[in-house]
Design a protein around this motif. Structure first.
Motif, mmCIF file in Angstrom:
data_model
loop_
_atom_site.group_PDB
_atom_site.id
_atom_site.type_symbol
_atom_site.label_atom_id
_atom_site.label_comp_id
_atom_site.label_asym_id
_atom_site.label_seq_id
_atom_site.Cartn_x
_atom_site.Cartn_y
_atom_site.Cartn_z
ATOM 1 N N GLY A 34 0.780 -1.230 0.000
ATOM 2 C CA GLY A 34 0.000 0.000 0.000
ATOM 3 C C GLY A 34 0.811 1.279 0.000
ATOM 4 N N ASP A 35 2.113 1.205 0.314
ATOM 5 C CA ASP A 35 2.931 2.408 0.401
ATOM 6 C C ASP A 35 3.514 2.787 -0.953
ATOM 7 N N VAL A 36 3.706 4.091 -1.152
ATOM 8 C CA VAL A 36 4.325 4.605 -2.374
ATOM 9 C C VAL A 36 5.582 5.378 -2.001
ATOM 10 N N TRP A 37 6.681 5.056 -2.678
ATOM 11 C CA TRP A 37 7.925 5.799 -2.545
ATOM 12 C C TRP A 37 8.250 6.411 -3.900
ATOM 13 N N LEU A 38 8.498 7.722 -3.928
ATOM 14 C CA LEU A 38 8.900 8.384 -5.168
ATOM 15 C C LEU A 38 10.420 8.472 -5.238
ATOM 16 N N PHE A 39 10.950 8.265 -6.430
ATOM 17 C CA PHE A 39 12.372 8.462 -6.681
ATOM 18 C C PHE A 39 12.504 9.557 -7.731
ATOM 19 N N ASP A 40 13.041 10.687 -7.294
ATOM 20 C CA ASP A 40 13.106 11.940 -8.040
ATOM 21 C C ASP A 40 11.703 12.504 -8.231
ATOM 22 N N CYS A 41 11.682 13.797 -8.467
ATOM 23 C CA CYS A 41 10.398 14.493 -8.470
ATOM 24 C C CYS A 41 10.524 15.717 -9.373
ATOM 25 N N GLY A 42 10.684 15.456 -10.679
ATOM 26 C CA GLY A 42 10.840 16.537 -11.633
ATOM 27 C C GLY A 42 9.573 17.357 -11.792
#
Length: 409
Positions: A34-42
């Motif tokens: 259920g968790d979301v991890w973002l890698f970079d955030c342009g």
């Protein structure tokens, strides 16, 4: 929960320095159940999230690979703008995502009672951000000078190089009301940042990779998972117990169980979990190789390619050697370089990412785009020899559990 059931990667942006009509700036979402991890955030990552099946409210962590700009002490807003003005294709979307995720809003008229003008209760779990030196100052200044109020806290942990200051926040500006104190994480003697995050199911480590500015690659490791069990092996002993299903459950988790008569039953040994390697921009990711071996998925940039006869923008005077040297001089890689690293670490799957704006991202519907991206994939396959995929915005795929024989050793 003793294991992670579903692991999914969604590409939110696959462009390099400049976005195009078919590729957004860099970002990907890793979903662990259920968790979301973002890698970079342009830039425009928030917009891409809205187009995808990723849920904004599920974002728990954001990992930034690099910021660009010279590492100068930041004390005023014009300095932070100068620092990041060179290129922010991996971080310019961070503040909008924070405001959207944490119920942000503009400053309120004096006298109007808004709970977001006050610090949140201490028991609120903050959204965690990891990044290199300057990430904390960028977020703090951006939120402060836009008068952004939040509805929940955040924290920034910085991965500090030996040449970086090891203490302090890298800015004289006071912390934002909803900012919690973050860690400054020093490199270990082997040059790595070990277990910058770890819980009972997964651990994240990082390493510096070579680019034109300090840049980080991340390794997400699912901790060892239960091995395959043969229930028939335990039937005679289980018949002598009062709670056979409970005992079997413990054995399936790899535990050892002592029965009332002293008999010891051993569950199957645990096996390696999934490993996902996510690199930022790089012309040489060698420093992260030791912790990337046997990756289930490697996300590697392939900014430039030599495509004579396929890409009309290819210069007649170019050769592969010229294109590679040009890519290296800018801190980037070709598909062949990505494939060679994937082979070196024995990756199971290579996902090429961070393409020049000249390479279209609509190869699912456009024949010319398909020819270009097919050739880029073939170039990487030539040095890798394994499964290669070219990233496309909003592409989503699952990362299945390891199977026997996945490891090539």
């Amino acid at each position: 929960m003793s294991t992670i059931t579903a692991v999914n990667i969604t590409i939110l942006g696959s462009a390099s320095a400049q976005p195009s009509s078919t590729r957004n700036h860099s970002s990907l979402a890793l979903r662990l159940d259920g968790d979301v991890w973002l890698f970079d955030c342009g830039e425009a990552t928030q917009h891409q999230i809205q187009k995808s099946s990723v849920k904004m409210g599920k974002i728990q962590k954001i990992f930034i690979t690099h910021t660009h700009g010279e590492p100068l002490p930041i004390t005023h807003m014009h300095e932070i703008l100068k620092k990041f003005a060179t290129l922010g294709d991996h971080i310019f979307g961070l503040l909008p995502v924070l405001a959207g995720r944490l119920n942000g809003a503009g400053g309120m008229i004096e006298g109007i009672d808004d709970p977001r003008a006050q610090a949140p209760p201490e028991d609120y779990q903050p959204l965690e951000i990891y990044g290199p030196l300057g990430t904390r100052a960028y977020v703090r200044h951006g939120l402060t000078y836009t008068h952004t109020l939040l509805g929940a806290p955040y924290v920034v942990h910085e991965l500090r190089l030996p040449t970086d200051p090891q203490n302090g926040d890298y800015t004289e500006l006071a912390p934002h009301a909803y900012e919690r104190p973050g860690r400054n994480i020093a490199q270990a003697s082997d040059g790595l940042w070990h277990d910058i995050y770890k819980d009972k199911l997964v651990a994240v480590s990082a390493a510096p990779i070579l680019h034109s500015v300090p840049c980080v690659g991340y390794v997400v490791n699912e901790l060892p998972v239960p091995g395959k069990i043969d229930p028939k092996k335990y039937i005679p002993e289980l018949k002598r117990t009062k709670a056979p299903m409970s005992v079997m459950g413990r054995l399936q988790q790899g535990e050892s169980v002592t029965l009332s008569d002293g008999t010891v039953l051993h569950g199957p040994p645990r096996k390696p979990g999934r490993k996902i390697v996510i690199l930022g921009d790089t012309y040489d990711p060698s420093p992260i190789a030791s912790i990337s071996e046997d990756a289930c998925v490697l996300i590697h940039e392939a900014t430039n390619a030599h495509l004579p006869g396929i890409d009309p923008n290819t210069k007649v005077s170019d050769t592969y050697e010229i294109v590679e040297e040009r890519a290296r001089s800018r801190g980037h890689s070709t598909p062949q370089m990505a494939g060679a690293f994937a082979k070196r670490i024995r990756a199971r799957k290579l996902v090429l990412n961070h393409f020049s704006a000249r390479y279209p991202g609509d190869d699912d519907v456009d024949e010319n785009a398909r020819r270009i991206m097919d050739r880029i994939r073939e170039l990487a396959e030539g040095t890798f020899g394994g499964d290669v995929v070219c990233a496309r915005d909003l592409m989503s795929f699952d990362v299945g559990p390891r199977k026997d024989g996945d490891l090539m050793r």
